[in-house]
Design a protein around this motif. Structure first.
Motif: not given
Length: 375
Positions: A171-172, A175, A284, A287, A291, A308
């Motif tokens: 994700q990191s 994004e 989107w 993920i 999650r 985040r």
């Protein structure tokens, strides 16, 4: 990164509905600060905006997953909901909002702050809907757990479960590349101050994202196809699409004429950028689905906000040094990160398959042990 992580993590203990209402209030206050010409007040508005953004990307999804499970709905419906949210919310509503904001500023001449005032009105309506129709749910309502204990619990969950750690890294990386792309696409398409239709290009990006989310809904609906499997391909395609600025810079001689319309190289890059936005549209809901599968319910918001932290650090570093490197280097870095994400996604799929096999074998052994007792 600083304030949002703390406030967002409170959602698990204080309630996700309450956190969503806090988002609405915080962003309304952020919109109000735009009326001030004073730098300090505007900076307070950005702090409030940072807190609100953290809540937006964690509290709403956490509430939805918990409520979905509490009502005993089918897991497949969750994927459909995520896809529709991205298609309608991140796509269609984003385009309509842009057009409406343009109408307020240009056509009605209400000034540049008018879209923020309109946003505050929509936020107030949204808050009324939340207060009147949502039920409250919690991650871990235990009174004995303070915020530091929550953070420790989330850190332990990430460190002890490789699937969660891999998901956070993926994700990191994605994004981080996506938010860097937001700052790079304009100078990439107009290196010599070419006149490009920013609004039209943004709308095109949103349409590509909607196309991606529509494709994601079909992929997620197929029970034979695993989300961990097709996301590897998505990350590779997104990595290749952000390599186009480097390729065009090498193969096509850049124009040195100032002004004018978008160049041929710019058109080729635009095609790649639309492909990347389509990948964002697939990313989107996919993920979100992963999650919902891997992150434990009791610390969902806290862990999602932990994800985040490296993302925000990465974006801060990139923006601080954006003028220190050529734009092709920045795109190359993003492309590498996306390729690494595909490798980590492959690892996640292998571990997830292994875990499911072990669970199935364990269940089979228990059934075999129970058979003599049944006889």
């Amino acid at each position: 990164m600083l304030f949002g992580t703390i406030v967002g993590s409170l959602a698990d203990k204080q309630g996700r509905k309450r956190a969503c209402v806090t988002y609405c209030i915080t962003y309304i206050l952020s919109c109000i600060t735009k009326h001030s010409p004073q730098y300090r007040i505007l900076m307070v508005g950005r702090v409030l905006g940072g807190i609100a953004t953290s809540l937006l990307f964690s509290a709403f999804e956490s509430w939805l997953v918990a409520e979905h499970n509490k009502r005993g709905f089918e897991q497949q419906w969750l994927s459909v909901t995520f896809s529709k949210a991205i298609f309608l919310g991140n796509g269609l509503v984003a385009i309509l909002s842009g057009l409406f904001g343009n109408l307020l500023v240009d056509n009605l001449s209400l000034g540049p702050v008018a879209p923020f005032d309109a946003a505050a009105c929509f936020l107030a309506v949204g808050m009324a809907v939340i207060l009147s129709s949502w039920s409250e749910n919690y991650g871990d309502p235990s009174e004995s757990k303070d915020l530091l204990t929550q953070f420790k619990g989330a850190a332990v969950a990430i460190a002890s479960d490789e699937k969660i750690a891999l998901l956070g890294a993926i994700q990191s990386l994605f994004e981080g590349s996506m938010y860097t792309f937001v700052f790079l696409w304009t100078p990439a398409l107009s290196p010599n101050d070419e006149e490009i239709p920013h609004g039209f290009i943004f709308a095109t990006f949103m349409l590509a994202s909607m196309l991606g989310s529509s494709l994601a809904s079909r992929l997620l609906a197929r029970t034979s196809l695993k989300v961990e499997s097709y996301m590897q391909i998505v990350f590779v395609i997104s990595s290749a699409s952000l390599l186009l600025p480097i390729v065009t810079n090498i193969l096509i001689e850049p124009s040195k004429v100032k002004g004018g319309s978008i160049s041929f190289g710019g058109c080729v890059q635009l095609l790649g950028f639309c492909t990347f936005e389509a990948c964002v549209g697939i990313f989107w809901p996919s993920i979100m689905k992963m999650r919902s599968q891997y992150i434990p319910e009791e610390a969902r918001s806290t862990i999602m906000n932990f994800f985040r932290i490296p993302l925000n650090i990465f974006v801060c570093i990139v923006l601080y040094n954006v003028n220190a490197f050529p734009i092709t280097v920045m795109f190359g870095m993003c492309s590498i990160f996306l390729f690494v994400a595909s490798i980590l996604q492959r690892r996640l799929m292998v571990i997830a398959d292994k875990s499911k096999t072990e669970d199935w074998a364990s269940m089979k052994d228990k059934n075999m042990e129970a058979e003599p007792l049944n006889i």
